[in-house]
Design a protein around this motif. Structure first.
Motif, PDB file in Angstrom:
ATOM      1  N   GLU A  16     -25.851  21.743  26.932  1.00  0.00           N
ATOM      2  CA  GLU A  16     -26.521  22.896  26.331  1.00  0.00           C
ATOM      3  C   GLU A  16     -27.958  22.546  25.930  1.00  0.00           C
ATOM      4  OE1 GLU A  16     -27.014  26.800  24.844  1.00  0.00           O
ATOM      5  OE2 GLU A  16     -25.641  25.868  26.303  1.00  0.00           O
ATOM      6  N   VAL A  17     -28.154  21.311  25.469  1.00  0.00           N
ATOM      7  CA  VAL A  17     -29.519  20.871  25.159  1.00  0.00           C
ATOM      8  C   VAL A  17     -30.377  20.927  26.418  1.00  0.00           C
ATOM      9  CG1 VAL A  17     -30.933  18.904  24.473  1.00  0.00           C
ATOM     10  CG2 VAL A  17     -28.829  19.420  23.217  1.00  0.00           C
ATOM     11  N   ARG A  18     -29.840  20.464  27.531  1.00  0.00           N
ATOM     12  CA  ARG A  18     -30.597  20.500  28.782  1.00  0.00           C
ATOM     13  C   ARG A  18     -30.903  21.944  29.179  1.00  0.00           C
ATOM     14  NH1 ARG A  18     -26.765  16.626  30.331  1.00  0.00           N
ATOM     15  NH2 ARG A  18     -25.774  18.065  31.796  1.00  0.00           N
ATOM     16  N   ARG A  19     -29.901  22.832  29.038  1.00  0.00           N
ATOM     17  CA  ARG A  19     -30.120  24.241  29.411  1.00  0.00           C
ATOM     18  C   ARG A  19     -31.223  24.858  28.558  1.00  0.00           C
ATOM     19  NH1 ARG A  19     -29.247  29.209  28.108  1.00  0.00           N
ATOM     20  NH2 ARG A  19     -28.327  28.697  26.089  1.00  0.00           N
ATOM     21  N   ARG A  20     -31.169  24.635  27.251  1.00  0.00           N
ATOM     22  CA  ARG A  20     -32.169  25.222  26.366  1.00  0.00           C
ATOM     23  C   ARG A  20     -33.543  24.600  26.591  1.00  0.00           C
ATOM     24  NH1 ARG A  20     -29.274  27.129  20.743  1.00  0.00           N
ATOM     25  NH2 ARG A  20     -27.326  27.811  21.709  1.00  0.00           N
ATOM     26  N   SER A  21     -33.561  23.321  26.936  1.00  0.00           N
ATOM     27  CA  SER A  21     -34.838  22.671  27.229  1.00  0.00           C
ATOM     28  C   SER A  21     -35.470  23.275  28.479  1.00  0.00           C
ATOM     29  CB  SER A  21     -34.635  21.171  27.411  1.00  0.00           C
ATOM     30  OG  SER A  21     -34.118  20.588  26.232  1.00  0.00           O
ATOM     31  N   HIS A  22     -34.663  23.492  29.513  1.00  0.00           N
ATOM     32  CA  HIS A  22     -35.179  24.152  30.719  1.00  0.00           C
ATOM     33  C   HIS A  22     -35.713  25.537  30.391  1.00  0.00           C
ATOM     34  CE1 HIS A  22     -34.362  21.322  33.914  1.00  0.00           C
ATOM     35  NE2 HIS A  22     -33.101  21.166  33.538  1.00  0.00           N
ATOM     36  N   ALA A  23     -34.985  26.256  29.541  1.00  0.00           N
ATOM     37  CA  ALA A  23     -35.411  27.609  29.168  1.00  0.00           C
ATOM     38  C   ALA A  23     -36.746  27.604  28.441  1.00  0.00           C
ATOM     39  CB  ALA A  23     -34.342  28.270  28.304  1.00  0.00           C
ATOM     40  N   LYS A  24     -37.073  26.493  27.784  1.00  0.00           N
ATOM     41  CA  LYS A  24     -38.342  26.348  27.071  1.00  0.00           C
ATOM     42  C   LYS A  24     -39.428  25.723  27.962  1.00  0.00           C
ATOM     43  CE  LYS A  24     -37.732  27.620  22.671  1.00  0.00           C
ATOM     44  NZ  LYS A  24     -38.671  28.517  21.949  1.00  0.00           N
ATOM     45  N   ALA A  25     -39.136  25.658  29.276  1.00  0.00           N
ATOM     46  CA  ALA A  25     -40.086  25.114  30.251  1.00  0.00           C
ATOM     47  C   ALA A  25     -40.375  23.642  30.009  1.00  0.00           C
ATOM     48  CB  ALA A  25     -41.384  25.921  30.259  1.00  0.00           C
ATOM     49  N   CYS A  26     -39.386  22.902  29.530  1.00  0.00           N
ATOM     50  CA  CYS A  26     -39.538  21.459  29.350  1.00  0.00           C
ATOM     51  C   CYS A  26     -39.158  20.725  30.630  1.00  0.00           C
ATOM     52  CB  CYS A  26     -38.645  20.956  28.216  1.00  0.00           C
ATOM     53  SG  CYS A  26     -39.049  21.607  26.592  1.00  0.00           S
ATOM     54  N   THR A  27     -39.819  19.611  30.865  1.00  0.00           N
ATOM     55  CA  THR A  27     -39.352  18.676  31.893  1.00  0.00           C
ATOM     56  C   THR A  27     -38.154  17.919  31.313  1.00  0.00           C
ATOM     57  OG1 THR A  27     -41.588  18.383  32.738  1.00  0.00           O
ATOM     58  CG2 THR A  27     -39.965  16.700  33.314  1.00  0.00           C
ATOM     59  N   VAL A  28     -37.049  17.904  32.038  1.00  0.00           N
ATOM     60  CA  VAL A  28     -35.831  17.280  31.527  1.00  0.00           C
ATOM     61  C   VAL A  28     -35.545  16.005  32.306  1.00  0.00           C
ATOM     62  CG1 VAL A  28     -33.356  17.541  31.141  1.00  0.00           C
ATOM     63  CG2 VAL A  28     -34.881  19.498  30.784  1.00  0.00           C
ATOM     64  N   LEU A  29     -35.457  14.892  31.572  1.00  0.00           N
ATOM     65  CA  LEU A  29     -35.026  13.613  32.132  1.00  0.00           C
ATOM     66  C   LEU A  29     -33.628  13.348  31.586  1.00  0.00           C
ATOM     67  CD1 LEU A  29     -38.251  11.490  31.415  1.00  0.00           C
ATOM     68  CD2 LEU A  29     -37.810  13.009  33.342  1.00  0.00           C
ATOM     69  N   ALA A  30     -32.657  13.190  32.469  1.00  0.00           N
ATOM     70  CA  ALA A  30     -31.276  13.057  32.012  1.00  0.00           C
ATOM     71  C   ALA A  30     -30.624  11.822  32.615  1.00  0.00           C
ATOM     72  CB  ALA A  30     -30.474  14.303  32.368  1.00  0.00           C
ATOM     73  N   ALA A  31     -29.759  11.208  31.840  1.00  0.00           N
ATOM     74  CA  ALA A  31     -28.999  10.037  32.308  1.00  0.00           C
ATOM     75  C   ALA A  31     -27.707   9.965  31.532  1.00  0.00           C
ATOM     76  CB  ALA A  31     -29.805   8.753  32.125  1.00  0.00           C
ATOM     77  N   ARG A  32     -26.794   9.181  32.087  1.00  0.00           N
ATOM     78  CA  ARG A  32     -25.481   9.043  31.454  1.00  0.00           C
ATOM     79  C   ARG A  32     -24.989   7.619  31.655  1.00  0.00           C
ATOM     80  NH1 ARG A  32     -20.344  12.848  33.141  1.00  0.00           N
ATOM     81  NH2 ARG A  32     -18.785  11.952  31.732  1.00  0.00           N
ATOM     82  N   GLY A  33     -24.580   6.987  30.575  1.00  0.00           N
ATOM     83  CA  GLY A  33     -23.983   5.677  30.692  1.00  0.00           C
ATOM     84  C   GLY A  33     -22.611   5.771  31.319  1.00  0.00           C
ATOM     85  N   GLY A  34     -22.210   4.725  32.011  1.00  0.00           N
ATOM     86  CA  GLY A  34     -20.903   4.726  32.655  1.00  0.00           C
ATOM     87  C   GLY A  34     -20.133   3.465  32.327  1.00  0.00           C
ATOM     88  N   GLU A  35     -18.851   3.607  32.050  1.00  0.00           N
ATOM     89  CA  GLU A  35     -18.047   2.449  31.678  1.00  0.00           C
ATOM     90  C   GLU A  35     -18.041   1.399  32.775  1.00  0.00           C
ATOM     91  OE1 GLU A  35     -13.720   1.638  29.541  1.00  0.00           O
ATOM     92  OE2 GLU A  35     -13.969   3.395  30.813  1.00  0.00           O
ATOM     93  N   GLN A  36     -18.080   1.844  34.043  1.00  0.00           N
ATOM     94  CA  GLN A  36     -18.027   0.903  35.152  1.00  0.00           C
ATOM     95  C   GLN A  36     -19.406   0.402  35.578  1.00  0.00           C
ATOM     96  OE1 GLN A  36     -15.065  -0.208  36.145  1.00  0.00           O
ATOM     97  NE2 GLN A  36     -14.331   1.118  34.502  1.00  0.00           N
ATOM     98  N   GLU A  37     -20.480   1.002  35.041  1.00  0.00           N
ATOM     99  CA  GLU A  37     -21.838   0.636  35.459  1.00  0.00           C
ATOM    100  C   GLU A  37     -22.574  -0.202  34.428  1.00  0.00           C
ATOM    101  OE1 GLU A  37     -20.663   3.710  35.609  1.00  0.00           O
ATOM    102  OE2 GLU A  37     -20.832   4.401  37.686  1.00  0.00           O
ATOM    103  N   GLN A  38     -21.880  -0.657  33.382  1.00  0.00           N
ATOM    104  CA  GLN A  38     -22.580  -1.380  32.321  1.00  0.00           C
ATOM    105  C   GLN A  38     -23.174  -2.698  32.798  1.00  0.00           C
ATOM    106  OE1 GLN A  38     -20.601  -1.072  28.221  1.00  0.00           O
ATOM    107  NE2 GLN A  38     -18.933  -0.561  29.602  1.00  0.00           N
ATOM    108  N   ASN A  39     -22.601  -3.282  33.840  1.00  0.00           N
ATOM    109  CA  ASN A  39     -23.118  -4.556  34.344  1.00  0.00           C
ATOM    110  C   ASN A  39     -24.190  -4.380  35.409  1.00  0.00           C
ATOM    111  OD1 ASN A  39     -21.667  -6.419  32.777  1.00  0.00           O
ATOM    112  ND2 ASN A  39     -19.839  -6.151  34.038  1.00  0.00           N
ATOM    113  N   GLN A  40     -24.630  -3.154  35.623  1.00  0.00           N
ATOM    114  CA  GLN A  40     -25.663  -2.882  36.620  1.00  0.00           C
ATOM    115  C   GLN A  40     -26.978  -2.663  35.886  1.00  0.00           C
ATOM    116  OE1 GLN A  40     -24.247  -0.145  39.505  1.00  0.00           O
ATOM    117  NE2 GLN A  40     -26.179  -0.041  40.623  1.00  0.00           N
ATOM    118  N   PRO A  41     -27.871  -3.663  35.852  1.00  0.00           N
ATOM    119  CA  PRO A  41     -29.080  -3.551  35.027  1.00  0.00           C
ATOM    120  C   PRO A  41     -29.979  -2.397  35.444  1.00  0.00           C
ATOM    121  CG  PRO A  41     -29.228  -5.439  36.494  1.00  0.00           C
ATOM    122  CD  PRO A  41     -27.827  -4.932  36.599  1.00  0.00           C
TER     123      PRO A  41
END
Length: 930
Positions: free
Chosen positions: A44-69
């Motif tokens: 919802e934060v991303r949706r509202r940010s887009h609605a405000k004409a913001c550039t959105v940079l998004a990422a998500r941590g992953g349990e299996q990707e923690q060892n991938q720098p």
């Protein structure tokens, strides 16, 4: 979004500030256990940010990707830059291209030394700041921060305080019990939007009732809804899933059906989830397991390869898992990737895979990733989960991944991969090289382990002379940087007799000479000095190793006080050809020493030229930790020696800030504190220097290395400035015992004799004069006017009155011809006071002012006023108070009762104080007038 009004209001407020006229940034952190709706809230934060004409940079941590720098950093930044031609990327990233490009997956690592982790972080800071400024306003959203890779998370946590000073809304969500210690900034940082973090609460009974009735109809009775709330404990994810199950099964929402809800809820987690998955069929189970192993953004064809399924089987399995609300995303367009509906499901399925099968699936995944062209780094995280099987392919892939990560600035990831390769184990003839690589990866982060790895490598039987030389040099380097200089020298000494190649032997000898030069406990320093002189004097400087030996000869000659012409002759020979500060396989110590001899020989301009070139090299390579701190601190020392104290203080503080990032009581930290203390003393700020020393525990035990300036001597000078003469004498006697037996007695390098003479002047004047006279003799032998002038000035301080004028007159003459502006100001003030000469005192005050020596300037002006002289033009007393008023103010501040009446009242009004506050007011007035 039920019962999230408070959180959304906070988001809206932050977005209004972000998109308002002032573009104020903020940090928002949402925390809560799994399933409380953090991911939905951030969507919802991303949706509202887009609605405000913001550039959105998004990422998500992953349990299996923690060892991938840099996995998270790539998600955030790579989409903004990927696809651009190389020329455009170079233009956008500028000097950071080769430093951050490999970490972000935008280019391959270049040959040459890797950036240090701090330099890489600085580069990522620059790239992100540049993006924010170019594409403002920006919302950066990081979900599951607790699973972010350590490299990305540490960087973002350090960057977080900048959010409020940029057009950036930084929003993170995490599970509080799983957030690593290096991300505490997300847990504690306050800001404009209120206290952090905002902890999500479970849904109330009313909210769950609303969910149930929206899903199955408004006729759902209260008892049924209340039971739904009870079995899900208000967890939003479980409540939504439960209502979906009720709807799918056509369960009547009545009190009679309420007891069935507990079994339905149990089917969503743990063994219930596993049983539900198994009901979908064996091929679907294998496909789900493969997806759980691969992590997030899963390509369907890659999951099929890992699971051993055909394309049609994978499509069917994807459909079944989507229908069961286990997977989401497109199964046809593989570039979009598949995702688990919730991380809880992914975790549950991954943990339910039988251990042996899970290990095998990770092995399949590693091979599939390589075959798909994703590279050894992507495969390495899977290989870390496998069991050792003496597989050469595994060792090779892990070594390749480690090399990439090391050059990309992720040494910790490289260390993990090499340690795993060592357990595989490698082939017999590969073991020494792998141990060497492991030692290089953990060189300064884990020195004790590094020493063990390198010594183990030397114990292996192998025939590669170049590898053996590299191991020995690295071992000596890590021992030296651990303040084990004697061991560093011994390790080289053991190897030199067995090295048959002449050039290789000379390289090892140069390394041994270097670490011996720093070792304060060297058993026979004069003999080593003679060997070095014999060797260097017959070398022509035809290659880098020879020039390093010659550079060490120049430094040794400087320490021992050989004539300046000899010192500069060898320095010029060392610098006759390329002399980089940033060779991958060499330290920067010898270039630094060669530059410093120019400073001691009264050629500070040349020293600064060399340091500026070296600093530029460090910055180009991304070396922004210890290397850059050394450069700033030593440039500060050069400015101090030139009498440019304000500039010296600024550079020293910059060096200290960098040293703090490296760690306290490290060599670079000692340098930074010593030089800043020295500068503050020259500026007359003794109390501030003492507070700095106490804050940073600048006291014994001092480092074993011979450095510049000598740490123990600086500490003694500080004690002397505070009036603690006996304590200063104890320290200086210790310096005497440590340096004299080594033949290091050049007062231009370390003026311990001069400080000890001053400390002894009252109690033992004969010894004080003997020390000062010896320092003068040695300074004359060296021949630098600044050193001779300083020695003469102190000799005058401890000499009988009849001898002082002659000594000071010569000191002023020599110092006037030297670059030592501060020492000249001190000598002028001493001579002017001795003669009662107002012209000399005026010159002293002006020179002190130009140097930034505030305390000396005030003292000279006070003496000048007491002799009836005028205040020098431009003096700190010039504006606001007349010379007479300045003199009266100083008398009153010193407690003279004769100064009173209307005149004193007028002075106090000008200074905004009363009589009791005059000392502080005069101090503040002097600073502000400057």
């Amino acid at each position: 979004m039920l019962e999230r009004e408070t959180e959304l209001a906070t988001v809206d407020e932050a977005l209004e500030l972000l998109t308002g006229p002032d573009a104020d940034g903020a940090l928002l952190a949402f925390s809560g256990p799994a399933g409380l709706g953090k991911t939905t809230l951030l969507a919802e934060v991303r949706r509202r940010s887009h609605a405000k004409a913001c550039t959105v940079l998004a990422a998500r941590g992953g349990e299996q990707e923690q060892n991938q720098p840099f996995h998270v950093a790539r998600q955030l930044i790579q989409p903004q830059l990927a696809g651009a031609p190389d020329e455009e990327l170079r233009a956008v990233l500028g000097s950071w291209y080769s430093i951050v490009g490999p970490a972000l997956g935008l280019c391959a690592p270049e040959q040459g030394p890797p950036p240090d982790p701090q330099g890489l972080r600085d580069g990522l800071d620059w790239v992100l700041t540049h993006l924010i400024v170019q594409r403002a306003p920006v919302a950066l959203v990081l979900d599951d921060a607790h699973w972010a890779d350590p490299e990305s998370l540490g960087w973002l946590a350090a960057f977080a305080p900048r959010a409020e000073h940029l057009p950036l809304l930084l929003v993170v969500a995490y599970r509080p019990d799983e957030l690593p210690a290096h991300a505490e900034a997300f847990r504690t940082l306050p800001g404009r939007a209120g206290h952090r973090p905002l902890t999500l609460a479970p849904l109330t009974e009313d909210a769950v009732c609303t969910l149930v009735r929206e899903a199955v109809g408004g006729h759902a009775d209260a008892a049924f809804c209340r039971e739904a709330w009870a079995v899900t404990t208000g967890n939003p994810f479980e409540a939504v899933e439960l209502t979906a199950k009720v709807r799918d099964k056509g369960l009547a929402p009545t009190s009679a059906s309420a007891p069935l809800l507990r079994d339905l809820a149990a089917a969503q987690r743990g063994s219930g989830l596993v049983a539900r998955l198994h009901s979908l069929g064996p091929s679907t189970v294998r496909f789900a397991w493969a997806c759980a192993v691969l992590g997030t953004a899963i390509p369907q064809d890659l999951a099929a390869r890992v699971a051993g399924l055909g394309t049609e089987e994978a499509v069917v399995a994807t459909g079944r898992l989507r229908d069961a609300r286990i997977l989401s995303g497109s199964g046809e367009q593989t570039q979009e990737g598949l995702e688990f509906v919730h991380p809880l499901i992914a975790t549950g399925i991954h943990r339910a895979i039988p251990d042996a099968l899970r290990v095998a699936l990770h092995g399949n995944a590693a091979a599939a990733v390589i075959d798909a062209g994703l590279g050894p780094c992507a495969a390495a995280r899977h290989l870390l989960e496998t069991h050792p099987e003496s597989d050469p392919w595994v060792v090779r892939t892990l070594r390749e991944a480690a090399a990439e990560n090391l050059r990309a600035g992720a040494p910790e990831a490289a260390r993990r991969q090499l340690a795993r390769a060592l357990r595989e184990p490698p082939d017999f003839d590969e073991r020494a090289a792998l141990l060497y690589e492991l030692g290089c990866a953990s060189l300064l982060t884990e020195p004790a382990n590094t020493v063990n790895h390198l010594r183990a490598a030397l114990a292996e039987p192998f025939d590669d002379p170049a590898l053996r030389q590299g191991i020995v040099i690295r071992l000596a380097q890590v021992l030296a940087h651990s303040d084990r200089l004697a061991e560093a020298s011994e390790s080289l000494a053991r190897e030199i007799p067995h090295t048959h190649d002449v050039r290789a032997r000379l390289r090892l000898q140069s390394e041994q000479f270097m670490w011996d030069a720093f070792n304060a406990a060297e058993p026979d320093s004069p003999a080593r000095s003679r060997r070095l002189a014999r060797l260097a004097d017959r070398l022509t400087g035809r290659d880098l190793t020879e020039r390093y030996v010659i550079g060490l000869r120049a430094w040794d000659a400087c320490l021992r006080g050989e004539p300046v012409d000899v010192v500069l002759h060898h320095a010029r020979r060392a610098l006759a050809a390329e002399f980089s500060w940033a060779y991958e396989d060499r330290g920067f110590e010898v270039p630094v020493l060669t530059a410093m001899v120019h400073m001691y020989a009264d050629r500070p301009g040349r020293a600064e030229e060399l340091f500026e070139a070296g600093t530029a090299e460090f910055e180009r390579q991304g070396w922004r930790g210890a290397h850059l701190s050394f450069a700033y601190s030593l440039r500060a020392y050069i400015r101090y020696r030139r009498g440019r104290l304000a500039e010296a203080e600024e550079l020293a503080r910059a060096g200290l800030r960098l040293a703090e990032r490296v760690g306290r009581r490290t060599p670079v930290h000692w340098y930074a504190i010593a030089i800043l203390v020295t500068t503050l003393l020259a500026r007359g700020r003794v109390d501030e220097a003492w507070e700095l020393a106490e804050e940073h525990e600048y006291e014994e035990p001092f480092p074993a290395a011979v450095v510049f300036p000598d740490s123990q001597t600086v500490y003694a000078e500080l004690l002397l400035a505070r009036g603690q003469k006996r304590a200063a004498m104890t320290e200086l006697d210790s310096v005497d015992r440590r340096l004299t037996r080594r033949g290091i007695q050049n007062p231009s390098w370390c003026p311990w004799q001069l400080h000890l003479a001053r400390a002894l002047a009252a109690d033992d004047p004969a010894r004080a004069r003997a020390l000062a006279d010896d320092a003068v003799r040695r300074a004359r032998a060296f021949g630098a006017p600044s050193g001779i002038g300083q020695a003469l000035r102190v000799a005058a301080e401890v000499a009988p009155p009849r001898d002082r004028v002659a000594l000071l007159t010569e000191a002023v003459s020599l110092l006037s011809a030297s670059p030592a502006g501060y020492e000249l100001a001190v000598a002028l003030a001493a001579l002017g006071t001795e003669l009662g000469d107002t012209e000399l005192l005026t010159r002293a005050a002006v020179t002190a002012r130009d140097c930034g020596a505030d305390g000396l300037e005030r003292s000279a002006v006070d003496t000048l006023l007491s002799l009836g002289g005028g205040v020098p033009c431009g003096s700190t007393w010039q504006d606001g108070l007349t010379a007479q008023e300045a003199g009266l103010a100083r008398q009153a501040a010193d407690g003279d009762p004769a100064v009173s009446g209307p005149e004193l009242s007028s002075i106090c009004r000008k200074l905004g104080t009363d009589r009791t506050g005059l000392p502080e007011a005069l101090e503040a007035f002097a600073r502000s007038s400057r």
